[in-house]
Design an enzyme around this catalytic site. Structure first.
Site, short mmCIF file in Angstrom:
data_model
loop_
_atom_site.label_atom_id
_atom_site.label_comp_id
_atom_site.label_asym_id
_atom_site.label_seq_id
_atom_site.Cartn_x
_atom_site.Cartn_y
_atom_site.Cartn_z
N MET A 25 0.85 -1.20 0.00
CA MET A 25 0.00 0.00 0.00
C MET A 25 0.88 1.25 0.00
O MET A 25 1.64 1.48 0.95
CB MET A 25 -0.94 0.00 1.21
CG MET A 25 -2.08 -1.01 1.08
SD MET A 25 -3.25 -0.94 2.44
CE MET A 25 -2.34 -1.78 3.74
N GLN A 78 7.78 -4.35 -4.82
CA GLN A 78 6.95 -4.15 -6.02
C GLN A 78 7.49 -2.99 -6.86
O GLN A 78 7.76 -1.92 -6.31
CB GLN A 78 5.51 -3.86 -5.62
CG GLN A 78 4.59 -3.79 -6.83
CD GLN A 78 3.16 -3.42 -6.46
OE1 GLN A 78 2.89 -2.27 -6.11
NE2 GLN A 78 2.27 -4.36 -6.55
N CYS A 108 -2.31 -0.54 -10.47
CA CYS A 108 -2.53 0.81 -9.92
C CYS A 108 -3.47 1.60 -10.84
O CYS A 108 -3.22 1.75 -12.03
CB CYS A 108 -1.21 1.56 -9.77
SG CYS A 108 -1.46 3.19 -9.06
C1 LIG Z 1 -3.78 3.34 0.47
C2 LIG Z 1 -3.63 2.22 -0.50
C3 LIG Z 1 -2.46 2.13 -1.25
C4 LIG Z 1 -2.29 1.06 -2.14
N1 LIG Z 1 -1.11 0.96 -2.82
C5 LIG Z 1 -0.89 -0.13 -3.60
C6 LIG Z 1 0.39 -0.34 -4.22
O1 LIG Z 1 1.33 0.43 -4.05
N2 LIG Z 1 0.53 -1.44 -5.00
C7 LIG Z 1 -0.50 -2.34 -5.20
O2 LIG Z 1 -0.31 -3.32 -5.91
N3 LIG Z 1 -1.70 -2.17 -4.60
C8 LIG Z 1 -1.91 -1.11 -3.81
N4 LIG Z 1 -3.11 -0.99 -3.17
C9 LIG Z 1 -4.14 -2.03 -3.32
C10 LIG Z 1 -4.03 -3.07 -2.20
O3 LIG Z 1 -2.79 -3.76 -2.27
C11 LIG Z 1 -5.19 -4.07 -2.24
O4 LIG Z 1 -5.14 -4.82 -3.44
C12 LIG Z 1 -6.56 -3.38 -2.16
O5 LIG Z 1 -6.56 -2.40 -1.15
C13 LIG Z 1 -7.69 -4.38 -1.88
O6 LIG Z 1 -7.46 -5.07 -0.68
P1 LIG Z 1 -8.19 -4.67 0.73
O7 LIG Z 1 -9.66 -4.69 0.50
O8 LIG Z 1 -7.71 -5.76 1.67
O9 LIG Z 1 -7.71 -3.31 1.10
C14 LIG Z 1 -3.30 0.09 -2.30
C15 LIG Z 1 -4.48 0.20 -1.54
C16 LIG Z 1 -4.63 1.24 -0.65
C17 LIG Z 1 -5.90 1.31 0.17
#
Ligand SMILES: Cc1cc2nc3c(=O)[nH]c(=O)nc-3n(C[C@H](O)[C@H](O)[C@H](O)COP(=O)(O)O)c2cc1C
Length: 352
Positions: A25, A78, A108
């Site tokens: 994240m 990543q 992303c």
């Molecule tokens: C604040 C934030 C930043 C994120 N940054 C990335 C990232 O840098 N790379 C990525 O592959 N996914 C990123 N994601 C997506 C998460 O890895 C994840 O796939 C998504 O939040 C869904 O999962 P969750 O419902 O458990 O949050 C981000 C999500 C959030 C909320």
């Protein structure tokens, strides 16, 4: 069949001790977050996305993302970008820095990234996406993994077309967040697509999206045949969610435990980012930690307004005096960053 979340599994030769992966994240997955995640039982942790252009240009802040501690491994770093050669170069730097896996971001949805042809847009250019995976897999000995969305548009099934092609190009695991890029984080993750993807490929699939409880994790693993679940937002300021999901004895933390974990997190983040960057970075974490009915609402407002992290720590210790003893134990068990941080090879700094 009931999935056991505490079982180990593998990506290529990398052994992963539990079936819970802590999500990458941006603006969250600092080293303190990753080490804490491992301590609470995450089998694999991930860095936030790192720009391959930033690495190529030796941008100091970007290089900082490659600082790895021995006790956060196994760790995936990543990378994102759109040029196969630059991505391959970035992957080599990730390998030299001591990561266990190189993960490629094809998920992303943020315009700043997609307008450069990187992130989720690559799902609409599978030929280039495959060239990136192939170039990265050729450049490094580490297993290469990909994290992706279902596609760009709502209802898209692009991931089912692109996923197998990425595996043919060299990806040894795929993480699917089955929302469209357009959805951002709205609506819900459609894990029926995860189940379809599992049937299409012979590599482990990680299910990402809306895993917020043990019941949900077990249901998704059971229904999809995925090898692991990924936990993102549920773990923000809430490492106890990791223990709860892994089970069987998860429990709500006391106020003292919350304050102690937050103080440790603050101290490690200050060490990692320096006081100036850390004090603004940390503000969102105060709400995340102190929410869930753990502390009265105005307390968070009070912390956010304090000028230094030292003042925040002092205020927390006043509000939760029992935290001091817990903190002492945590700090004794957790080696300081400097003792465990892997030396960045000099070549990462371009020999300088
Ligand atoms: C604040 C934030 C930043 C994120 N940054 C990335 C990232 O840098 N790379 C990525 O592959 N996914 C990123 N994601 C997506 C998460 O890895 C994840 O796939 C998504 O939040 C869904 O999962 P969750 O419902 O458990 O949050 C981000 C999500 C959030 C909320």
């Amino acid at each position: 069949m009931q999935a056991n979340l505490r079982e180990s599994w593998q990506i290529g030769p990398v052994e992963i001790p539990s079936r819970l992966v802590l999500a990458p994240m941006a603006g969250v997955s600092v080293q303190a977050f990753r080490r804490q995640g491992r301590r609470f039982g995450a089998g694999l942790v991930c860095s936030e996305m790192v720009s391959c252009a930033g690495l190529h240009h030796q941008n100091e802040r970007t290089l900082g993302y490659l600082r790895i501690a021995s006790d956060e491994r196994p760790l995936a770093v990543q990378i994102f970008g759109s040029e196969p050669a630059l991505m391959a170069e970035a992957a080599e730097m990730v390998e030299r820095a001591g990561a266990d896996l190189v993960d490629i971001n094809f998920g992303c949805p943020v315009r700043k990234v997609t307008k450069t042809g990187a992130g989720a847009t690559l799902l609409d250019d599978p030929e280039r996406a495959c060239r990136i995976v192939d170039a990265v897999a050729t450049a490094v000995d580490l297993p290469v993994t990909v994290k992706m969305r279902r596609g760009l548009e709502n209802g898209s099934r692009t991931c089912l077309d692109v996923g197998p092609r990425l595996v043919d190009a060299g990806a040894q695991s795929l993480t699917l967040h089955p929302r469209s890029a357009k959805q951002m984080y709205t609506g819900s993750a459609d894990h029926s697509l995860t189940a379809e993807l599992v049937d299409l490929v012979d590599v482990p699939i990680v299910a990402s999206g809306d895993i917020v409880s043990r019941a949900r994790a077990e249901a998704v693993l059971g229904a999809t045949g995925a090898s692991a679940v990924m936990v993102g937002r549920a773990a923000q300021g809430n490492p106890w969610a990791i223990a709860e999901i892994l089970g069987p004895n998860g429990r709500a933390p006391s106020r003292d435990e919350v304050a102690a974990e937050l103080i440790l997190f603050i101290r490690e983040t200050v060490r990692e980012l320096g006081e100036r960057r850390a004090s603004s970075f940390l503000k969102k974490f105060y709400g995340w930690y102190l929410g869930h009915g753990r502390f009265p609402r105005p307390f968070k407002q009070e912390l956010v307004q304090l000028a230094t992290t030292d003042e925040v720590v002092t205020r927390l210790l006043v509000a939760a005096p029992g935290a001091a003893e817990i903190l002492e134990r945590l700090e004794a068990e957790t080696p300081t960053g400097d003792q465990v941080t892997l030396e960045l090879p000099i070549s990462i700094y371009g020999g300088g």
